[in-house]
Design a protein around this motif. Structure first.
Motif, PDB file in Angstrom:
ATOM      1  N   SER A   1     -24.245   3.834 -38.495  1.00 43.43           N
ATOM      2  CA  SER A   1     -23.703   4.528 -37.440  1.00 43.43           C
ATOM      3  C   SER A   1     -23.235   3.218 -36.314  1.00 43.43           C
ATOM      4  O   SER A   1     -23.694   2.166 -36.047  1.00 43.43           O
ATOM      5  N   ILE A   2     -21.850   3.370 -36.050  1.00 47.15           N
ATOM      6  CA  ILE A   2     -21.363   2.259 -35.239  1.00 47.15           C
ATOM      7  C   ILE A   2     -21.949   2.192 -33.793  1.00 47.15           C
ATOM      8  O   ILE A   2     -21.686   1.088 -33.076  1.00 47.15           O
ATOM      9  N   PHE A   3     -22.680   3.019 -33.306  1.00 49.52           N
ATOM     10  CA  PHE A   3     -23.314   3.017 -32.125  1.00 49.52           C
ATOM     11  C   PHE A   3     -24.774   2.036 -32.317  1.00 49.52           C
ATOM     12  O   PHE A   3     -25.595   1.747 -31.153  1.00 49.52           O
ATOM     13  N   ASP A   4     -25.187   1.523 -33.555  1.00 50.57           N
ATOM     14  CA  ASP A   4     -26.092   0.558 -33.999  1.00 50.57           C
ATOM     15  C   ASP A   4     -25.643  -0.770 -33.375  1.00 50.57           C
ATOM     16  O   ASP A   4     -26.538  -1.657 -33.347  1.00 50.57           O
ATOM     17  N   PHE A   5     -24.320  -0.867 -33.181  1.00 53.75           N
ATOM     18  CA  PHE A   5     -23.736  -2.302 -33.046  1.00 53.75           C
ATOM     19  C   PHE A   5     -23.490  -2.627 -31.340  1.00 53.75           C
ATOM     20  O   PHE A   5     -23.103  -1.642 -30.695  1.00 53.75           O
ATOM     21  N   ASN A   6     -23.625  -3.930 -30.862  1.00 52.73           N
ATOM     22  CA  ASN A   6     -23.335  -4.046 -29.647  1.00 52.73           C
ATOM     23  C   ASN A   6     -21.824  -4.228 -29.437  1.00 52.73           C
ATOM     24  O   ASN A   6     -21.447  -3.515 -28.227  1.00 52.73           O
ATOM     25  N   ASN A   7     -20.989  -4.620 -30.352  1.00 55.78           N
ATOM     26  CA  ASN A   7     -19.754  -4.756 -30.174  1.00 55.78           C
ATOM     27  C   ASN A   7     -19.095  -4.597 -31.634  1.00 55.78           C
ATOM     28  O   ASN A   7     -19.586  -4.970 -32.584  1.00 55.78           O
ATOM     29  N   LEU A   8     -17.875  -4.109 -31.652  1.00 56.21           N
ATOM     30  CA  LEU A   8     -17.321  -3.939 -32.880  1.00 56.21           C
ATOM     31  C   LEU A   8     -15.658  -4.667 -32.713  1.00 56.21           C
ATOM     32  O   LEU A   8     -15.047  -4.286 -31.591  1.00 56.21           O
ATOM     33  N   ASP A   9     -15.438  -5.560 -33.549  1.00 54.40           N
ATOM     34  CA  ASP A   9     -14.395  -6.502 -33.214  1.00 54.40           C
ATOM     35  C   ASP A   9     -13.394  -6.506 -34.353  1.00 54.40           C
ATOM     36  O   ASP A   9     -13.632  -6.328 -35.354  1.00 54.40           O
TER      37      ASP A   9
ATOM     38  N   ARG B   1     -11.863  -6.135 -28.930  1.00 53.20           N
ATOM     39  CA  ARG B   1     -13.250  -5.859 -28.919  1.00 53.20           C
ATOM     40  C   ARG B   1     -13.647  -4.563 -28.128  1.00 53.20           C
ATOM     41  O   ARG B   1     -12.952  -4.202 -27.089  1.00 53.20           O
ATOM     42  N   LEU B   2     -14.406  -3.790 -28.865  1.00 57.22           N
ATOM     43  CA  LEU B   2     -14.845  -2.360 -28.303  1.00 57.22           C
ATOM     44  C   LEU B   2     -16.353  -2.532 -28.226  1.00 57.22           C
ATOM     45  O   LEU B   2     -16.848  -2.837 -29.257  1.00 57.22           O
ATOM     46  N   ASN B   3     -16.928  -2.188 -27.032  1.00 62.32           N
ATOM     47  CA  ASN B   3     -18.216  -2.275 -27.035  1.00 62.32           C
ATOM     48  C   ASN B   3     -19.015  -0.876 -27.170  1.00 62.32           C
ATOM     49  O   ASN B   3     -18.267  -0.078 -27.133  1.00 62.32           O
ATOM     50  N   ARG B   4     -20.427  -0.991 -27.079  1.00 61.50           N
ATOM     51  CA  ARG B   4     -20.828   0.173 -27.197  1.00 61.50           C
ATOM     52  C   ARG B   4     -20.633   1.289 -26.152  1.00 61.50           C
ATOM     53  O   ARG B   4     -20.566   2.406 -26.270  1.00 61.50           O
ATOM     54  N   SER B   5     -20.257   0.883 -24.749  1.00 66.55           N
ATOM     55  CA  SER B   5     -20.128   1.721 -23.990  1.00 66.55           C
ATOM     56  C   SER B   5     -18.659   2.249 -23.789  1.00 66.55           C
ATOM     57  O   SER B   5     -18.328   3.029 -23.035  1.00 66.55           O
ATOM     58  N   GLY B   6     -17.815   1.676 -24.836  1.00 71.18           N
ATOM     59  CA  GLY B   6     -16.355   2.170 -24.943  1.00 71.18           C
ATOM     60  C   GLY B   6     -15.353   1.266 -24.115  1.00 71.18           C
ATOM     61  O   GLY B   6     -14.275   1.402 -24.364  1.00 71.18           O
TER      62      GLY B   6
END
Length: 119
Positions: free
Chosen positions: A27-35, A50-55
């Motif tokens: 799950s991508i919500f396991d990550f702090n950031n996706l870059d 960068r896209l963080n968990r909060s969007g």
């Protein structure tokens, strides 16, 4: 073990568009950031978006207004839509994710996908 698999790279003319995908093995919500980073020949790897968990999103100045990072949680996938591309966008693009477990931050990288902007 987390796996990130990029796809969507290729050759595109100046002014063209390309969409990169990065599929995560969890799950991508396991990550702090996706870059998304890129690395041109002979240069350092640079953060592009960068896209963080909060969007919340962050972009490098060179791509702001042209690139868009987004996610599809159902597919565990993050995307990079690249529009109005320029020759200086030519690079290997890497997907990156970071995750915190207790007090340790773990970094994960994809294998990279080549993007070439040329006529």
């Amino acid at each position: 073990q987390v796996q990130l698999v990029e796809s969507g790279g290729g050759l595109v003319p100046p002014g063209g568009s390309l969409r990169l995908s990065c599929a995560a093995s969890r799950s991508i919500f396991d990550f702090n950031n996706l870059d998304w980073y890129h690395q041109a020949p002979g240069k350092e790897r640079v953060l592009v978006a960068r896209l963080n968990r909060s969007g919340d999103t962050t972009y490098a100045g060179s791509v702001k207004g042209r690139f868009t990072i987004s996610r599809d949680a159902a597919k565990n996938t993050v995307y990079l839509q690249m529009n109005n591309m320029k020759s200086e966008d030519t690079a290997v693009y890497y997907c990156h994710a970071d995750q915190t477990w207790l007090t340790t931050v773990y970094d994960y990288w994809g294998q990279g996908t080549q993007v070439t902007v040329s006529s």
